[in-house]
Design an enzyme around this catalytic site. Structure first.
Site, PDB file in Angstrom:
ATOM      1  N   ARG A 185      -9.857   1.612   8.369  1.00 31.36           N
ATOM      2  CA  ARG A 185      -9.531   0.379   8.914  1.00 31.36           C
ATOM      3  C   ARG A 185     -10.393  -0.444   9.394  1.00 31.36           C
ATOM      4  O   ARG A 185     -10.424  -1.698   9.885  1.00 31.36           O
ATOM      5  CB  ARG A 185      -8.283   0.357   9.692  1.00 31.36           C
ATOM      6  CG  ARG A 185      -7.284  -0.573   9.440  1.00 31.36           C
ATOM      7  CD  ARG A 185      -5.997  -0.242  10.281  1.00 31.36           C
ATOM      8  NE  ARG A 185      -5.136   0.533   9.769  1.00 31.36           N
ATOM      9  CZ  ARG A 185      -3.827   0.288   9.501  1.00 31.36           C
ATOM     10  NH1 ARG A 185      -3.517  -0.966   9.805  1.00 31.36           N
ATOM     11  NH2 ARG A 185      -3.171   1.031   8.854  1.00 31.36           N
TER      12      ARG A 185
ATOM     13  N   ARG B 180      -1.467  -7.960  13.713  1.00 31.64           N
ATOM     14  CA  ARG B 180      -1.995  -7.135  12.679  1.00 31.64           C
ATOM     15  C   ARG B 180      -2.662  -7.775  11.773  1.00 31.64           C
ATOM     16  O   ARG B 180      -4.001  -7.328  11.136  1.00 31.64           O
ATOM     17  CB  ARG B 180      -0.864  -6.340  11.948  1.00 31.64           C
ATOM     18  CG  ARG B 180      -0.238  -5.310  13.214  1.00 31.64           C
ATOM     19  CD  ARG B 180       1.155  -5.097  12.542  1.00 31.64           C
ATOM     20  NE  ARG B 180       1.575  -4.384  11.426  1.00 31.64           N
ATOM     21  CZ  ARG B 180       2.557  -4.328  10.610  1.00 31.64           C
ATOM     22  NH1 ARG B 180       3.511  -5.158  10.979  1.00 31.64           N
ATOM     23  NH2 ARG B 180       2.515  -3.922   9.546  1.00 31.64           N
TER      24      ARG B 180
ATOM     25  N   LYS C 198       0.937  -1.298   0.029  1.00 27.36           N
ATOM     26  CA  LYS C 198      -0.080   0.050   0.021  1.00 27.36           C
ATOM     27  C   LYS C 198       1.006   1.380   0.060  1.00 27.36           C
ATOM     28  O   LYS C 198       0.650   1.994  -0.615  1.00 27.36           O
ATOM     29  CB  LYS C 198      -0.866   0.068   1.228  1.00 27.36           C
ATOM     30  CG  LYS C 198      -2.177  -0.705   1.379  1.00 27.36           C
ATOM     31  CD  LYS C 198      -3.087  -0.512   2.427  1.00 27.36           C
ATOM     32  CE  LYS C 198      -2.262  -0.289   3.729  1.00 27.36           C
ATOM     33  NZ  LYS C 198      -2.127  -1.542   4.528  1.00 27.36           N
TER      34      LYS C 198
ATOM     35  N   ARG D 186      11.066  -7.085   5.638  1.00 29.63           N
ATOM     36  CA  ARG D 186      11.107  -5.735   5.388  1.00 29.63           C
ATOM     37  C   ARG D 186      11.969  -4.722   6.555  1.00 29.63           C
ATOM     38  O   ARG D 186      12.014  -5.114   7.574  1.00 29.63           O
ATOM     39  CB  ARG D 186       9.605  -5.004   5.638  1.00 29.63           C
ATOM     40  CG  ARG D 186       9.428  -3.482   5.561  1.00 29.63           C
ATOM     41  CD  ARG D 186       8.122  -2.995   5.398  1.00 29.63           C
ATOM     42  NE  ARG D 186       7.237  -3.289   6.413  1.00 29.63           N
ATOM     43  CZ  ARG D 186       5.843  -2.690   6.324  1.00 29.63           C
ATOM     44  NH1 ARG D 186       5.329  -2.427   5.165  1.00 29.63           N
ATOM     45  NH2 ARG D 186       5.331  -2.905   7.377  1.00 29.63           N
TER      46      ARG D 186
ATOM     47  N   ARG E 264      10.673  -2.660  11.610  1.00 30.46           N
ATOM     48  CA  ARG E 264       9.954  -1.750  12.559  1.00 30.46           C
ATOM     49  C   ARG E 264       9.495  -2.627  13.519  1.00 30.46           C
ATOM     50  O   ARG E 264       9.422  -3.980  13.703  1.00 30.46           O
ATOM     51  CB  ARG E 264       8.601  -1.653  11.701  1.00 30.46           C
ATOM     52  CG  ARG E 264       8.499   0.024  11.457  1.00 30.46           C
ATOM     53  CD  ARG E 264       7.488   0.009  10.137  1.00 30.46           C
ATOM     54  NE  ARG E 264       6.063  -0.457  10.570  1.00 30.46           N
ATOM     55  CZ  ARG E 264       5.127  -0.135   9.809  1.00 30.46           C
ATOM     56  NH1 ARG E 264       5.135   0.537   8.660  1.00 30.46           N
ATOM     57  NH2 ARG E 264       3.819  -0.640  10.243  1.00 30.46           N
TER      58      ARG E 264
HETATM   59  P1  ADP Z   1       0.433  -1.486   8.615  1.00 32.68           P
HETATM   60  O1  ADP Z   1      -0.807  -1.188   7.711  1.00 32.68           O
HETATM   61  O2  ADP Z   1       1.446  -2.016   7.836  1.00 32.68           O
HETATM   62  O3  ADP Z   1      -0.181  -2.029   9.865  1.00 32.68           O
HETATM   63  P2  ADP Z   1       0.530   1.345   9.234  1.00 32.68           P
HETATM   64  O4  ADP Z   1       2.056   2.020   9.018  1.00 32.68           O
HETATM   65  O5  ADP Z   1      -0.544   1.632   8.246  1.00 32.68           O
HETATM   66  O6  ADP Z   1       0.791  -0.072   9.142  1.00 32.68           O
HETATM   67  O7  ADP Z   1      -0.055   1.760  10.627  1.00 32.68           O
HETATM   68  C1  ADP Z   1       0.996   1.325  11.768  1.00 32.68           C
HETATM   69  C2  ADP Z   1       0.167   1.345  13.144  1.00 32.68           C
HETATM   70  O8  ADP Z   1      -0.757   2.476  13.307  1.00 32.68           O
HETATM   71  C3  ADP Z   1      -1.288   0.213  13.013  1.00 32.68           C
HETATM   72  O9  ADP Z   1      -0.768  -1.088  13.446  1.00 32.68           O
HETATM   73  C4  ADP Z   1      -2.203   1.035  14.040  1.00 32.68           C
HETATM   74  O10 ADP Z   1      -1.607   0.597  15.467  1.00 32.68           O
HETATM   75  C5  ADP Z   1      -2.079   2.155  13.998  1.00 32.68           C
HETATM   76  N1  ADP Z   1      -3.068   2.685  12.985  1.00 32.68           N
HETATM   77  C6  ADP Z   1      -2.758   3.408  11.644  1.00 32.68           C
HETATM   78  N2  ADP Z   1      -3.997   3.658  10.944  1.00 32.68           N
HETATM   79  C7  ADP Z   1      -5.087   3.018  11.758  1.00 32.68           C
HETATM   80  C8  ADP Z   1      -6.406   3.326  11.705  1.00 32.68           C
HETATM   81  N3  ADP Z   1      -7.050   3.753  10.629  1.00 32.68           N
HETATM   82  N4  ADP Z   1      -7.161   2.776  12.703  1.00 32.68           N
HETATM   83  C9  ADP Z   1      -6.544   2.107  13.889  1.00 32.68           C
HETATM   84  N5  ADP Z   1      -4.955   2.221  13.899  1.00 32.68           N
HETATM   85  C10 ADP Z   1      -4.289   2.753  13.046  1.00 32.68           C
END
Ligand code: ADP
Length: 226
Positions: free
Chosen positions: A93, A173, A17, A130, A162
């Protein structure tokens, strides 16, 4: 002039993404709005929100809908987004977030939600391998590291794994993705706003597929994306 766009990009963690959103934001000349990047920046700056979010993020848990939607709503209200649109990465999400977002965007319609599809076995391999730059977020992997000693080729920052790319957090996740985020695919499909695109193969091929899906829909709507 290049038309703007209002796009949401969905997909499992590790589906690519982030990479595709950066490319789409360059292609349509619109801001890339990434909740993950915004939250990581808040953590790095040590803001009150960042301090609150860090632990949950490291464990792979989702943050509260209200916190996320407050942050996203204020970003979407900025003039660059209002003028050209956005590529939204990491939000919505949950169905509750999608509902709030639709209310927030109304009466302006979303152009499309793109779902980047990659089998789970493949995202697991990608996430475990990654590595990212702590400063600029550039992505690497154990099989294609930076040129010099885990120092970012782009900005010289330190390249690390990370915290939430460790095995336990990855499992959590993906579990939350299936439970909370996968239902959004049907939610957008039911509204006629979904395009599902295969995310396997080289990043360039995926970008071509995504742009083609967007253009096909734009042609069907008989006009510009904005
Ligand atoms: P990924 O999609 O790879 O898990 P992101 O970089 O998009 O990672 O997000 C990292 C973290 O930030 C998520 O695991 C969550 O804890 C938080 N987060 C990001 N976007 C949201 C969202 N829309 N709702 C809830 N938590 C979020």
């Amino acid at each position: 002039m290049v038309p703007g766009a209002r796009l949401i990009v969905l997909g499992k963690q590790g589906a690519g993404k982030g990479t595709q959103c950066v490319r789409l934001s360059h292609h349509y000349v619109v801001p890339h709005v990434s909740t993950g990047d915004m939250l990581r920046a808040a953590v790095k700056q040590g803001t009150a929100m960042g301090l609150k979010a860090k632990d949950q993020m490291d464990r792979g848990e989702l943050l509260g809908d209200d916190l996320i939607m407050g942050m996203v709503a204020s970003r979407l209200d900025e003039s660059d987004v209002r003028a050209r649109g956005f590529v939204l990465d990491g939000c919505p999400r949950t169905v509750a977030q999608a509902e709030q977002l639709a209310v927030f965007l109304n009466p302006v319609e979303l152009d499309m939600a793109v779902d980047i599809e990659v089998p789970t076995a493949q995202v697991l391999r990608r996430l475990a391998a990654r590595r990212v730059c702590v400063d600029c977020g550039a992505n690497y992997s154990v099989s294609s590291p930076p040129l010099i000693n885990w120092t970012c080729d782009v900005c010289g920052g330190e390249v690390i794994q990370r915290e939430d790319d460790r095995e336990e957090a990855i499992t959590r996740r993906l579990e939350l993705y299936e439970r909370q985020t996968a239902p959004l695919i049907d939610w957008y499909r039911a509204r006629g706003q979904l395009a599902a695109v295969s995310g396997t193969g080289a990043p360039d091929s995926v970008t071509r597929r995504v742009i083609k899906a967007i253009e096909v829909r734009r042609d069907r709507k008989g006009g510009r994306l904005t």
